[in-house]
Design an enzyme around this catalytic site. Structure first.
Site, PDB file in Angstrom:
ATOM      1  N   HIS A 134       0.804  -1.232   0.000  1.00 25.61           N
ATOM      2  CA  HIS A 134       0.000   0.000   0.000  1.00 25.61           C
ATOM      3  C   HIS A 134       0.834   1.279   0.000  1.00 25.61           C
ATOM      4  O   HIS A 134       0.297   2.345  -0.313  1.00 25.61           O
ATOM      5  CB  HIS A 134      -0.922   0.042   1.226  1.00 25.61           C
ATOM      6  CG  HIS A 134      -1.946  -1.040   1.272  1.00 25.61           C
ATOM      7  ND1 HIS A 134      -2.844  -1.257   0.248  1.00 25.61           N
ATOM      8  CD2 HIS A 134      -2.219  -1.981   2.228  1.00 25.61           C
ATOM      9  CE1 HIS A 134      -3.634  -2.284   0.577  1.00 25.61           C
ATOM     10  NE2 HIS A 134      -3.265  -2.747   1.765  1.00 25.61           N
ATOM     11  N   ASP A 169      -3.230 -10.852  -1.702  1.00 22.83           N
ATOM     12  CA  ASP A 169      -3.654 -10.310  -0.407  1.00 22.83           C
ATOM     13  C   ASP A 169      -5.159  -9.994  -0.472  1.00 22.83           C
ATOM     14  O   ASP A 169      -5.703  -9.739  -1.543  1.00 22.83           O
ATOM     15  CB  ASP A 169      -2.856  -9.023  -0.168  1.00 22.83           C
ATOM     16  CG  ASP A 169      -2.945  -8.501   1.253  1.00 22.83           C
ATOM     17  OD1 ASP A 169      -2.001  -8.748   2.028  1.00 22.83           O
ATOM     18  OD2 ASP A 169      -3.949  -7.832   1.592  1.00 22.83           O
ATOM     19  N   HIS A 171      -6.476  -7.358   0.455  1.00 25.65           N
ATOM     20  CA  HIS A 171      -6.630  -5.942   0.106  1.00 25.65           C
ATOM     21  C   HIS A 171      -6.051  -5.669  -1.288  1.00 25.65           C
ATOM     22  O   HIS A 171      -5.062  -6.297  -1.686  1.00 25.65           O
ATOM     23  CB  HIS A 171      -5.901  -5.069   1.130  1.00 25.65           C
ATOM     24  CG  HIS A 171      -6.402  -5.228   2.536  1.00 25.65           C
ATOM     25  ND1 HIS A 171      -5.911  -6.197   3.392  1.00 25.65           N
ATOM     26  CD2 HIS A 171      -7.360  -4.559   3.215  1.00 25.65           C
ATOM     27  CE1 HIS A 171      -6.553  -6.103   4.556  1.00 25.65           C
ATOM     28  NE2 HIS A 171      -7.440  -5.120   4.476  1.00 25.65           N
ATOM     29  N   ASP A 258      -4.404 -12.687   4.607  1.00 24.52           N
ATOM     30  CA  ASP A 258      -5.617 -12.129   5.231  1.00 24.52           C
ATOM     31  C   ASP A 258      -6.874 -12.523   4.450  1.00 24.52           C
ATOM     32  O   ASP A 258      -7.981 -12.117   4.787  1.00 24.52           O
ATOM     33  CB  ASP A 258      -5.524 -10.609   5.420  1.00 24.52           C
ATOM     34  CG  ASP A 258      -4.892  -9.888   4.255  1.00 24.52           C
ATOM     35  OD1 ASP A 258      -4.696 -10.513   3.195  1.00 24.52           O
ATOM     36  OD2 ASP A 258      -4.596  -8.682   4.398  1.00 24.52           O
TER      37      ASP A 258
END
Ligand SMILES: [Zn+2]
Length: 373
Positions: A134, A169, A171, A258
């Site tokens: 990120h 991931d 995200h 995750d």
């Protein structure tokens, strides 16, 4: 057996976001301890190698000099620098003592992985402390200070490599997408929980890249509660054909876990079996492979899943019964999930229908030839 390396040193978890933050440093320590309990580094073709910190020159492959300097000064306690200007401070991205050293070391770890793979010293290198996808060029985001993924890929691209980046991931890999949004030398593919439900709120199929990079940014958003079979179907429909038509020199993967059904922050419903199938698909691509870590906030799951992943990378099969030393320390008995999520028929049907729509949209937007049709 593939030649594999884990990039690790206890310095990677000596500093960190603190015990009340989801990015707890013991995620890394427990993974390393579990691999050692399985004697994963006894064969000469499987090594544990120590990284050194990335230089400021390396960090500027993606970050601005102003931001790098601010991180260094904040890390040393300089009260003249405003953390808020760089999205640092209380909350997701706390300033912690040793932040600069710790985060530059994670970048150094991923750069070492890239160098080992580019130099054909190993077939796969796993920088499990990396995958901090990120971080933006001038500010921190989503627990990520420096974007080791973007930096390692930039370094590989500078060596003339065509790079395929696949981010699994939960995200969206927004920072890496941003770094290569204009480039046709790097293709980024991110499968993630849809931005309507989860940080960072981006990663829709329409985000295709721009100018020369148009068509080289690919996003596969998925609904909460997406289970293994739907996820694997979406992966096979997108990653495999797009990888084949792109014909990369190097594969870089972000292996955030995750996506697991027990993760406390995201809402996908993968098991270690589904995650293992994804890692095996990467393995079977047969490309030089830089594997990075990523998210994953149930520390027990992180250690088990990344141990399984390293086993697949290095062609070692670890017994399901967890070795006694680790079991006694952490209470985990089985390496692979012995229970799965409670599937709810309505959620599964919706997840499947949504995934089918996303794949169809991508096929229309990118054109059938990219999918081998
Ligand atoms: Zn994540």
């Amino acid at each position: 057996m593939q030649r594999a390396a884990l990039i690790s040193t206890k310095e990677l978890w000596a500093h960190g976001h603190g015990t009340s933050h989801p990015m707890r440093p013991e995620r890394l320590r427990m993974t390393c301890e579990l691999l050692q309990a399985y004697r994963a580094f006894e064969d000469s073709r499987s090594q544990m190698l120590t990284p050194s910190p990335a230089s400021d020159d390396a960090l500027t492959l993606w970050h601005t000099s102003e931001y790098i300097d601010a991180v260094r000064r904040l890390s040393a306690g300089d009260a003249q620098v405003s953390p808020a200007k760089y999205n640092l401070g209380p909350g997701d991205n706390p300033v912690f003592p040793g932040m600069y050293e710790s985060e530059a070391l994670k970048v150094g770890a991923s750069l070492l992985a890239a160098r080992l793979v580019a130099g054909q010293e190993v077939d796969v290198a796993f920088s499990f402390a990396g995958g901090l996808h990120h971080a933006m060029s001038g500010h921190a985001s989503g627990f990520c200070v420096f974007n080791d993924a973007a930096i390692a890929i930039r370094w590989l691209a500078k060596q003339g490599k065509r790079v395929l980046y696949v981010d699994v991931d939960a995200h969206h890999g927004d920072g890496v997408q941003a770094a290569f949004y204009d480039s046709d030398q790097v293709m980024t593919i991110s499968l993630h929980e849809c931005g309507h439900y989860l940080f960072p709120g981006t990663g829709f199929v329409e985000e295709l890249g721009r100018v020369a990079g148009r068509g080289y940014s690919v996003n596969v958003p998925l609904l909460p509660y997406t289970p293994d079979d739907v996820y694997l179907w979406a992966f096979e429909q997108t990653v495999l054909p797009l990888a084949a038509s792109f014909a990369p020199d190097v594969l870089v993967t972000q292996l955030g876990i995750d996506t697991h059904f027990e993760d406390p922050l995201a809402h996908l419903a993968l098991t270690t079996a589904g995650f293992g199938s994804v890692v095996r698909a990467f393995r079977d691509m047969g490309l030089p492979w830089v594997a990075l870590g990523g998210g994953g906030y149930n520390v027990h799951t992180v250690a088990r899943a990344w141990t399984l992943a390293y086993g697949i990378m290095s062609d070692q099969t670890f017994a399901d019964e967890i070795p006694e030393t680790y079991r006694e320390a952490y209470g985990d008995h089985r390496l692979r999930d012995s229970v799965g999520p409670e599937p709810r028929a309505r959620d599964t049907a919706q997840a499947r229908e949504y995934a089918e729509r996303q794949v169809k949209s991508l096929q229309q937007l990118l054109g059938p030839d990219r999918f081998g049709a």
